[in-house]
Design an enzyme around this catalytic site. Sequence first.
Site, PDB file in Angstrom:
ATOM      1  N   ASP A 381       0.858  -1.175   0.000  1.00  0.00           N
ATOM      2  CA  ASP A 381       0.000   0.000   0.000  1.00  0.00           C
ATOM      3  C   ASP A 381       0.905   1.238   0.000  1.00  0.00           C
ATOM      4  O   ASP A 381       2.115   1.137   0.231  1.00  0.00           O
ATOM      5  CB  ASP A 381      -0.893  -0.048   1.250  1.00  0.00           C
ATOM      6  N   LYS A 382       0.323   2.392  -0.241  1.00  0.00           N
ATOM      7  CA  LYS A 382       1.130   3.614  -0.258  1.00  0.00           C
ATOM      8  C   LYS A 382       0.942   4.431   1.014  1.00  0.00           C
ATOM      9  O   LYS A 382       1.851   4.550   1.821  1.00  0.00           O
ATOM     10  CB  LYS A 382       0.777   4.469  -1.490  1.00  0.00           C
ATOM     11  N   GLU A 459      -8.962  14.762   6.933  1.00  0.00           N
ATOM     12  CA  GLU A 459      -9.905  15.681   7.571  1.00  0.00           C
ATOM     13  C   GLU A 459      -9.235  16.455   8.699  1.00  0.00           C
ATOM     14  O   GLU A 459      -9.475  17.650   8.874  1.00  0.00           O
ATOM     15  CB  GLU A 459     -11.111  14.900   8.106  1.00  0.00           C
ATOM     16  N   LYS A 524     -17.014  17.351  -0.561  1.00  0.00           N
ATOM     17  CA  LYS A 524     -15.586  17.234  -0.814  1.00  0.00           C
ATOM     18  C   LYS A 524     -15.311  15.795  -1.236  1.00  0.00           C
ATOM     19  O   LYS A 524     -15.991  14.851  -0.826  1.00  0.00           O
ATOM     20  CB  LYS A 524     -14.750  17.602   0.414  1.00  0.00           C
TER      21      LYS A 524
END
Length: 1105
Positions: A381-382, A459, A524
């Site tokens: 994963d990044k 967030e 968003k």
Amino acid sequence: MKRFVYINDDEASQDLYCDNRLSNRKYTLLNFLPKNLWEQFSRFMNQYFLLIACLQLWSLITPVNPASTWGPLIFIFAVSASKEAWDDYNRYLSDKKANEKEVWVVKKGVKKHMQAQDIQVGNIVWLRENDEAPCDLVLIGSSDPQGLCYVETAALDGEIDLKTRIIPATCMGIDLELLHKIKGVIECPSPDKDIRRFDANLRLFPPFIDNDVCPLTIKNTILQTCYLRNTEWACGVAVYTGNETKLGMSRGIPEPKLTAMDAMIDKLTGAIFVFQIVVVMVLGIAGNVWKDTEARKQWYVMYPKEGPWYELLVIPLRFELLCSIMIPISIKVSLDLVKSLYAKFIDWDNEMIDHETGIPSNATNTAISEDLGQVEYILTDKTGTLTENKMIFRRCCIGGIFYGNENGDALKDEQLLDAIASGSPDVIRFLTVMAVCNTVIPVQSKTGFILYKAQSQDEDALVHAAAKLHMVFVNKNANALEIRFNASIIQYEVLETLEFTSDRKRMSVVLKDCQSGKIVLLSKGADESILPYASAAQQTRNFVEAVEQYSQLGLRTLCLAWRELEEDEYQEWSLTFKEASSTLVDREWKIAEACQRLEHDLEVLGVTAIEDRLQDGVPETIETLRKAGINFWMLTGDKQNTAIQIALSCNFISPEPKGQLLLIDGKTEDEVSRSLERVLLTMRITTSEPKDVAFVVDGWALEIALKHYRKAFTELAILSRTAICCRVTPSQKAQLVELLKSCDYRTLAIGDGGNDVKMIQQADIGVGISGREGLQAARAADYSIGKFRFLKRLILVHGRYSYNRTAFLSQYSFYKSLLICFIQIFFSFISGVSGTSLFNSVSLMAYNVFYTSIPVLASVLDKDLNEGTVMQHPQILFYCQAGRLLNPSTFAGWFGRSLFHAIVVFVISIHAYAYEKSEMEEVSMVALSGCIWLQAFVVAMETNSFTVFQHLAIWGNLVVFYIINWIFSALPSSGMYTIMFRLCAQPSYWITMFLIVAAGMGPVMALKYFRYTYRPSKINILQQAERLGGPILSLGTIEPQPRSIEKEVSPLSITQPKNRNPVYEPLLSDSPNSTRRSFGSGTHFDFFQSQSRLSSVYSRNCKDN
């Protein structure tokens, strides 16, 4: 199936559903023995040894006392059963503690203390601050006037930030005293393990309210093991209890993973079994022939003239019992023991402790450590895995104007600060969306500061950035929001929250301005989920350019938008949304459809750019593991440009002009087909290094490729050493892991979040990072580490040592069993091929259980090279990947050694003590002593690094052998009375031992010296450099050089050229690719040379999916 829970009605639910008694036990006192024996005898090897032990009870055919097999068998079963019993007892204590915990429960309108195990479905449970939920509850009351409460879910999903839970709207305003008497029904689904979802409906009975249906979601629940925080009290209705809670349903024993070494041991065991059957058949026939010809001529052999019908089976069965020790009875217990120690070494490794967080490494799965040394592909994963997951707001674009480009920090951009001071409407709306379009909880500290509890690091970064730009999120009470802009307070009423999902890739909130009464939609999300829904009258080109620019800088982008709603439009939509929210069937899909009806004609306000820094040591770790022949794929849900920039910065791929990225894209089958064909043609003829050429694919094109062009994509997976897969879903990550596994690669998946769990569980080895996204990945993984850089030590040190040690232990176990068995076979040729045993029962039992087991266990501390050398020269991992230490060839060497040593022991012992020179018991003890002396020198010769413990295990075991036999020789009833005393007093005995060791070890040591001196492997060279204390070879001298082999490429589902193309593989010829799959022609082993992998044979080595 549905469940109807009647609130505060004991009689309605008592007989329908289970109580709250937890039981994670596997056994009970009554079923432990039969169940455990059934499990142990479900394994073929145990069934085999049980059959042998039962046959030995037949006195006519057994050559030895049945105790020689029953003793070790019972001992091994007792060890396994004791371990199971201990684990189950600990589970029982844990259950008992949870079941007997005192909780407050309402019974017949009265609140009283009772044990947690007595809670029934429908009971009202009261929680006080810091109490743990004893079962799954639907909230109906809270001390907060707005119906809120805060829960900590770390024990459930590993996320440490507090989460907001709210009582259903229909329960708002009910008096505290009336909560004791509340009546109603909850309609919910049958128990499941999805901790993120709860689709139910609540209907209260009069006089509390009329029969209106109130939809329930996961936000209206407190699940078992969650803690109530920052809330004086809360109460809820028990809907799932005992083992039917969501946590209880998710518990279970994962399927065991079979390592490559275990698979090889199984194959070798099968080969030995076949060899044993052949030997038994040959000796059985020879024994029957000798009995009917030569035996009847001997006066001392008193065979009856006529025997029973089964007479012909007696001798073969005797040899079957005699040869049964070819398969070592103790191998499984020994392997389980040492593998547990390997796992503990990982837990105890102080160099793998993250000093920033204090998190140590942890091995959850104790059975697959050796697979770490054979990893060929790492799928990573990044965000949070390669990066720190510490989000910092850097730049933004508002209304087409770029901020933060000059100094790299928008928070200090004078132009933006001036726009805020002048009250620019676009900027104010942009900051408002940043501040309130989220699930963040502001908490007022005792010092007056506002702390934000966020479930998402993005967030958290946006809310903090908005606060620094004077748009401060001050308070959130139920449906009321307060933000402070400069000195003024702005209040909003939250009408609806449209939560983020991985399919929608956006979230929205519907707010009502308490001053103006206007209703607005704030949204968003990712650019592809916001920009396509922009108003037709708005130009979005500037925002597209901003997204591209920020992505090329490696920044994470989000687009912000808003829309003003008419009152009538909202009211009409609200009915649709409420209806979708109350359905129990396909609720998630219907909610998404309802959201789609509102989220359109948006006015895009701007784009945010957030930096997520690389973890320390990531580029160095990837570079080192690449030198070890390990290939990398990055699987991320992020945008393509962002992923590419991170890949460049962490040394995942090479920059231009050296690096080449091959893009697979398209929205239709034809577009993806053409793109995939172009990339395949390039990959077949490339001569570049692994990180110099990589393919890039997004989730949409990947879905089409896996569905319609799976074979072609499989060939690309075989040819490619580096890949970047963007915008992929959790299920697609798991599919890619499964694809590589189907090609017989050993895969390792590493991630840090809940979206990586499927990938981690699918891989041969799953590694979780204990990061900021919680502990879900770490709990689902086989191994957990604090940072990505520890992966290098986990593989190169722990994985390699585990592989080397297990390879020696398993082959030595067969060696010692074959040695004693071959001596028994040779003895049969001078004992009338009758199946008579040379060794007595006590000696055979002690040989397997004590004499030869203790020394080899010392191999768990053996190191062929020190850790620094291993880390400096990662190329030596190729020996493990290629299976160089455990394969049919090496096993044949151990097989030959056991045969040679058996000949030496038998010939010398017989010539020295047989033929009326001594008793048979003395010959037996001489032969046994020779075996013990040889195995001690074999273990010593194969040991690379000696410690005090290893010396005690090897030579101390030799001393213990004589002590035990002296004790037995002192017992008149042992059958060995005075034998060892007489032998040790004879110089000829010690001369015989010397001759056995010299004759047995001389040729072996000479061969090893020859290979070490004249044909050394690279490991031998490094060992010599270590011992001499001189300089070790530089890395530059052991870089593998590419070479090509030309082969015809087999046709695939995509058109291919007719010409044959060379394919280059910059790996060693002894990589697992050339060894296990036999690509290309056979070549002489050279540590430095590479061998090409040909796509033409992928269909022979991949399972046809």
